[in-house]
Design a protein around this motif. Structure first.
Motif, short mmCIF file in Angstrom:
data_model
loop_
_atom_site.label_atom_id
_atom_site.label_comp_id
_atom_site.label_asym_id
_atom_site.label_seq_id
_atom_site.Cartn_x
_atom_site.Cartn_y
_atom_site.Cartn_z
N GLU A 312 0.83 -1.21 0.00
CA GLU A 312 0.00 0.00 0.00
C GLU A 312 0.87 1.26 0.00
OE1 GLU A 312 -3.18 0.32 -0.21
OE2 GLU A 312 -4.00 -1.64 0.31
N ARG A 313 0.39 2.30 -0.67
CA ARG A 313 1.08 3.60 -0.60
C ARG A 313 0.55 4.40 0.59
NH1 ARG A 313 -0.18 7.20 -5.01
NH2 ARG A 313 1.54 8.48 -4.26
N VAL A 314 1.48 4.96 1.38
CA VAL A 314 1.09 5.85 2.49
C VAL A 314 1.78 7.19 2.29
CG1 VAL A 314 1.10 6.21 4.99
CG2 VAL A 314 0.92 3.88 4.08
N VAL A 315 0.98 8.27 2.30
CA VAL A 315 1.52 9.62 2.17
C VAL A 315 1.18 10.39 3.44
CG1 VAL A 315 1.15 11.80 0.91
CG2 VAL A 315 1.49 9.65 -0.36
N GLY A 316 2.10 11.24 3.91
CA GLY A 316 1.85 12.07 5.08
C GLY A 316 1.07 13.32 4.68
N GLY A 331 10.98 6.25 14.17
CA GLY A 331 11.90 5.79 13.13
C GLY A 331 11.18 5.63 11.79
N ILE A 332 10.29 6.58 11.47
CA ILE A 332 9.54 6.53 10.21
C ILE A 332 10.30 7.33 9.16
CG2 ILE A 332 7.39 7.22 9.06
CD1 ILE A 332 6.03 6.96 11.87
N GLY A 333 10.66 6.68 8.05
CA GLY A 333 11.37 7.34 6.97
C GLY A 333 10.62 7.19 5.66
N PRO A 334 11.25 7.57 4.54
CA PRO A 334 10.58 7.50 3.23
C PRO A 334 10.21 6.08 2.82
CG PRO A 334 12.70 8.66 3.09
CD PRO A 334 12.61 8.11 4.46
N ASP A 335 10.76 5.07 3.48
CA ASP A 335 10.38 3.68 3.17
C ASP A 335 8.97 3.37 3.66
OD1 ASP A 335 11.47 4.10 5.74
OD2 ASP A 335 11.77 1.95 6.03
N LEU A 336 8.51 4.13 4.67
CA LEU A 336 7.17 3.89 5.22
C LEU A 336 6.17 4.97 4.81
CD1 LEU A 336 8.13 2.67 8.82
CD2 LEU A 336 7.23 1.27 6.96
N VAL A 337 6.66 6.20 4.64
CA VAL A 337 5.80 7.32 4.22
C VAL A 337 6.47 7.96 3.01
CG1 VAL A 337 4.92 9.59 4.90
CG2 VAL A 337 4.84 7.69 6.53
N GLU A 338 5.81 7.83 1.85
CA GLU A 338 6.44 8.19 0.58
C GLU A 338 6.85 9.66 0.50
OE1 GLU A 338 4.12 6.41 -2.61
OE2 GLU A 338 4.57 8.17 -3.82
N PHE A 339 5.92 10.55 0.86
CA PHE A 339 6.22 11.98 0.95
C PHE A 339 5.18 12.62 1.85
CE2 PHE A 339 3.35 11.67 -2.72
CZ PHE A 339 2.48 12.75 -2.55
N ILE A 340 5.37 13.90 2.19
CA ILE A 340 4.38 14.62 2.99
C ILE A 340 3.87 15.78 2.15
CG2 ILE A 340 3.90 15.84 5.15
CD1 ILE A 340 6.39 14.51 6.38
N SER A 341 2.54 15.88 2.05
CA SER A 341 1.90 16.97 1.31
C SER A 341 1.76 18.17 2.25
CB SER A 341 0.53 16.49 0.85
OG SER A 341 -0.25 17.58 0.42
#
Ligand code: SAM
Ligand code: TMP
Ligand code: ZN
Length: 408
Positions: A312-316, A331-341
């Motif tokens: 699944e894709r997750v965006v902040g 420890g949340i990085g771009p591997d877990l949250v693709e980008f933040i809008s």
């Protein structure tokens, strides 16, 4: 022996009750090519045995946080714009209704509140150390002094403009560890019948909702009626009114006045009693808050790892200062949250502090919508969910972590 520090209000012993680990500056959004080492500090919170004030164990130097490129804009939320417009109108009809009134705002930022005061032709001054946001206030017709407010600033304002009917600060006093200097300055600046009004995130709401992301470098103090009452008395002022506010996840607006100038409202007595009855400052209550934070951290990581495993894709959503605490604690990085809008120009096309998650403009959120959006700006949930109705219609789901991890 638990970690201790010295209280910034009464010089008593502050004992730590929660440690949120090594953290970067919460508003330091860096260019992707910047590979210099990030400034970090230890984010931990304690309570003073002497005056009950809840405060950070370590202080970050103010110039590291508030400088020319400080990115936060008050105007970023429609709800907050209306909040400040309505408050300015109320001030104009009450505190500023006398002869040639004068108001000073600490941390006026882009001039969202003072813009209404300026348009009414009322004498005012915004004190704002962060250069770019102060320039926006000036462009909006607000009179600004680019400076940190402290005792010496207050004395110089009094020399130039005379005493003030009202000193006001939103989401700013809790950012300032040198509380003693601020209060001495306020006492020197106020007319005898004047008021110091400030609103900040409320410890009572933070503990009740386990909104641990209200804890970050800029939020040095987590105020309550109990601790503000003690602080006011110690520094020659009285707490005469409190008002609970729904904004920013729960705040209190405090009114301080010179001794004997105003009667204490029933709301103050009631909130002090409520805090006592629920044991807000009891060690066991604060320790339990720390335990719940550890639970949320585990649940959020488990959910994000599960979604990643399912492809699944997750965006902040919302590159808030608060989000730095969450991402760096978990420890949340771009591997877990693709980008933040995020809508803030000065945050876009940069990397979020510590986590190095890219920040992108809102157009990218819909292009195409992700399956899940992690709502870092949960304090603006109503405004954002209404605006983003099409995301839900596309099948998207919101992830929230306050007061616990849940998907809606
Ligand atoms: N009042 C606005 C609001 O509520 O949206 C802005 C709040 S922003 C989180 C905090 C502001 O306080 C920043 O613009 C910062 O530059 C300013 N600030 C920090 N220290 C200050 C000080 N000593 N005197 C005046 N402003 C200060
Ligand atoms: P705050 O919680 O400290 O007010 O920060 C809110 C952040 O979220 C700020 O960077 C602006 C951003 N934001 C959006 O991207 N979209 C929105 O609709 C709102 C209300 C805020
Ligand atoms: Zn103290």
């Amino acid at each position: 022996m638990p970690n201790q520090s010295t209280c910034r209000v009464c010089a008593g012993a502050v004992t730590e009750f929660v440690d949120l680990g090594t953290q970067p500056l919460s508003d330091a959004f860096r260019l992707p090519e910047d590979t210099t080492e990030e400034f970090t500090y230890r984010l931990a919170v304690g309570a003073c045995a002497g005056c009950s004030m809840v405060q950070l164990m370590e202080e970050v130097p103010r110039e590291r946080m508030f400088h020319q490129d400080y990115p936060y804009l008050s105007r970023g939320s429609a709800v907050m714009r209306e909040h400040f417009r309505a408050l300015a109108e109320r001030f104009l009809a009450t505190e500023l209704a006398g002869e040639d009134p004068f108001v000073v705002e600490l941390g006026c930022n882009d001039g969202t509140m003072l813009g209404t005061v300026a348009a009414a032709g009322v004498r005012h001054l915004g004190v704002e150390p962060s250069g770019a946001v102060a320039d926006l206030a000036a462009e909006a017709g607000v009179r600004v002094r680019k400076d940190f407010f402290e005792e010496s600033t207050a004395l110089s304002i009094r020399d130039q403009d005379g005493p003030a009917d009202l000193v006001y600060a939103a989401n700013t006093f809790c950012h300032i560890p040198y509380a003693e200097s601020i209060l001495r300055g306020v006492v020197a600046l106020l007319k005898p019948g004047g008021a110091f009004v400030f609103e900040d995130p409320y410890l009572g709401d933070i503990v009740e909702q386990t909104s641990f992301d209200q804890i970050y470098d800029e939020h040095f103090f987590l105020f309550s009626a109990t601790s503000v009452d003690a602080m006011a008395r110690r520094h020659g002022l009285e707490l005469v009114d409190v008002e609970r506010l729904p904004v920013h996840g729960g705040e209190v607006r405090y009114t301080l006045a010179l001794p004997g100038a105003r009667a204490r409202s029933a709301a103050v007595t009631a909130l002090l009693a409520e805090e006592g009855a629920r044991g807000l400052h009891d060690r066991a209550v604060l320790d339990a808050f720390g335990d719940r934070i550890r639970g949320i951290r585990a649940d959020l990581l488990a959910l994000l790892e599960d979604l990643r495993a399912k492809g699944e894709r997750v965006v902040g959503y919302g590159a808030t200062a608060k989000s730095a605490t969450v991402t760096n604690l978990c420890g949340i990085g771009p591997d877990l949250v693709e980008f933040i809008s995020d809508t803030t120009p000065a945050k876009q096309h940069r990397l979020a502090p510590g986590s190095r998650i890219p920040v992108r403009p809102p157009a990218d959120f819909a292009d195409p919508y992700p399956g899940y959006a992690l709502l870092f700006a949960w304090n603006h949930a109503e405004e954002i969910m209404a605006k983003e109705a099409a995301f839900r219609e596309s099948g998207g789901k919101w992830i929230l972590y306050v007061p616990d991890v849940h998907v809606v």
